[in-house]
Design an enzyme around this catalytic site. Structure first.
Site, PDB file in Angstrom:
ATOM      1  CG  HIS A 292      -2.283  -0.496   0.962  1.00 45.79           C
ATOM      2  ND1 HIS A 292      -3.300   0.289   0.484  1.00 45.79           N
ATOM      3  CD2 HIS A 292      -2.791  -1.739   1.072  1.00 45.79           C
ATOM      4  CE1 HIS A 292      -4.396  -0.442   0.330  1.00 45.79           C
ATOM      5  NE2 HIS A 292      -4.097  -1.682   0.676  1.00 45.79           N
ATOM      6  CG  HIS A 365      -3.995   5.905  16.350  1.00 42.42           C
ATOM      7  ND1 HIS A 365      -4.653   5.961  15.148  1.00 42.42           N
ATOM      8  CD2 HIS A 365      -4.879   5.394  17.241  1.00 42.42           C
ATOM      9  CE1 HIS A 365      -5.874   5.468  15.287  1.00 42.42           C
ATOM     10  NE2 HIS A 365      -6.030   5.122  16.554  1.00 42.42           N
ATOM     11  CG  HIS A 371      -2.448   3.359  14.249  1.00 38.04           C
ATOM     12  ND1 HIS A 371      -1.167   3.628  14.713  1.00 38.04           N
ATOM     13  CD2 HIS A 371      -2.496   3.906  13.005  1.00 38.04           C
ATOM     14  CE1 HIS A 371      -0.496   4.307  13.808  1.00 38.04           C
ATOM     15  NE2 HIS A 371      -1.274   4.480  12.742  1.00 38.04           N
TER      16      HIS A 371
END
Length: 441
Positions: A292, A365, A371
């Site tokens: 990604h 976060h 996370h």
């Protein structure tokens, strides 16, 4: 007012602009044949946003031609700072993932300045290093009252209600799904109609700029031509009862009284300006062949640090977009990071946490705290067919990302009473899928 009629294209950060109110033609000096006096008996005043000796491409300043110089006020006196204060050390920091339910709108008349509350931050405005995250919630206009920030720039993200912002440069209308940047030292006043709420990223170092595009090339992300700055507008208004000039100075609030409006600038020129941007104009770049792309491809503005590639703060959005993916994991990976990530939701439903993360709320976060998508999102997306998909339709979420360790204020962690104690449970349904003798295809 007709909004576009009263705005001009920023066209480039650091570009030189000039503007004069049509009620005072010739108010902007075009030559120095009579250097002793400005047209109309105006005063020349310079607002510098950088050191005088900054490199030319980074030097920021604006010349105002105003009816009265800004120095015409009574002495500053301290006023209560409320919850708008950089107190990072009152409570012990926590590495836990945090989520806030939508912040409350005041039940009594509260204007923009009085409705400012600091959630978290780092650094010290006295040493000009650091950043802070605030929320505002108000329901009344500022009347005979203006505000400026001596400590840094304010990036304002409306979530509920329209802000009618009057500045020394002119007027801006800022709606949800738009942002507005009011830079250090610029005076402004905010009018609202009904309830209004939003988020603010404050930086003590430098100023926001467009990120370098690198291999992306000349086009992509936020384009300079879509940023707008005001055209000159002025009022010559006496206020015998006293016009309040409120400033934040070294983290504390002060007030000075003067007998006239500070928005008395018929003409100005320079490259240090307030501006707005419509987030719907962001040019998304996102096609995944494997793994990604990092969320840095969604950066709208950045405030660089002195370390190359490291930001004091980035403003990142996750807008409606096509998700086109091939041999990759969907949804995006779970993550630990050397940055602090404060997220907010302007509208819609954030695809990675559709329940619990609501418009007007937030999450944090912290550095190296893990996370990622909640269990429902992971299970649904992991079994979805990898085809082009339109995601985040009708949604606009954003992230204030910083290389600094954000510490919570007492208001942000306790007093606001909006911290969700059950946030961690959204990952509770992530079960063990490991099969030692049967690797996934």
């Amino acid at each position: 007012m007709s909004e576009l009629k009263d705005l001009q294209y920023l066209s480039g950060f650091g570009s030189e602009f000039e503007s004069e109110d049509p009620r005072c033609p010739g108010a902007l000096p075009q030559n120095q044949n009579t250097p002793q006096k400005c047209p109309y008996g105006l005063y020349a005043e310079q607002l510098s946003g950088t050191a005088f000796t900054a490199e030319r491409e980074e030097n920021r300043r604006t010349w105002f031609y105003r009816i009265r110089p800004s120095v015409c006020h009574r002495p500053y006196t301290p006023i209560p700072s409320g919850n708008f204060i950089p107190e990072w050390d009152k409570i012990k920091s926590t590495p836990n993932q945090l989520r806030w339910r939508p912040f409350d709108i005041p039940s009594v008349a509260t204007d923009f300045v009085d409705g400012l509350n600091t959630v978290c931050g780092a650094g010290d405005p006295r040493t000009r290093h650091g950043c802070a995250v605030h929320v505002y919630a108000c329901n009344a206009s500022m009347t005979d009252k203006a505000f400026y920030n001596s400590d840094g720039d304010l990036l304002i993200v409306p979530q509920l209600g329209v802000l009618n912002v009057t500045t020394e440069y002119g007027k801006l209308i800022v709606k949800p799904n738009e942002i507005c940047v009011i830079q250090q030292g610029m005076k402004f006043s905010v009018e609202v109609t009904g309830e209004s709420r939003g988020y603010i990223l404050e930086v003590f170092d430098g100023h926001f700029v467009l990120p370098n595009l690198g291999p992306i090339g000349a086009n992509g992300l936020a384009l300079p031509r879509h940023f707008l700055t005001p055209k000159a507008w002025f009022e010559d208004r006496q206020v015998p009862a006293g016009y309040r000039i409120v400033c934040k100075f070294q983290g504390h609030m002060f007030q000075a009284i003067q007998e006239h409006s500070p928005f008395d600038v018929p003409a100005w020129h320079g490259n240090y300006v307030p501006y707005k941007y419509d987030l719907s104009k962001f040019m998304v770049i996102n096609s995944v062949s494997f793994d990604h792309c990092d969320p840095s491809i969604f950066t709208v503005l950045t405030c660089p640090s002195t370390k190359p590639g490291m930001a004091i703060a980035d403003f990142v959005i996750f807008p409606p977009r096509w998700s086109v993916q091939e041999h990759t994991f969907r949804p995006p990976y779970y993550h630990r990071n050397c940055m602090s990530e404060f997220m907010g939701l302007i509208q819609g439903s954030y695809e990675a946490k559709e329940e619990g993360f609501l418009p007007g709320g937030a999450s944090l976060h912290s550095i190296m705290t893990p996370h990622g998508p909640d269990a429902k999102c992971f299970n649904t997306a992991s079994n979805a067919k990898l085809i082009p998909e339109r995601i985040a339709e009708g949604t606009q979420s954003f992230m204030f990302e910083t290389s600094l360790g954000l510490a919570l204020t007492e208001w942000g962690y306790q007093t606001c009473q909006k911290v969700d104690p059950d946030y961690h449970k959204c990952w509770g349904g992530l079960k063990k899928n490991f099969q030692h003798d049967s690797p996934a295809a």
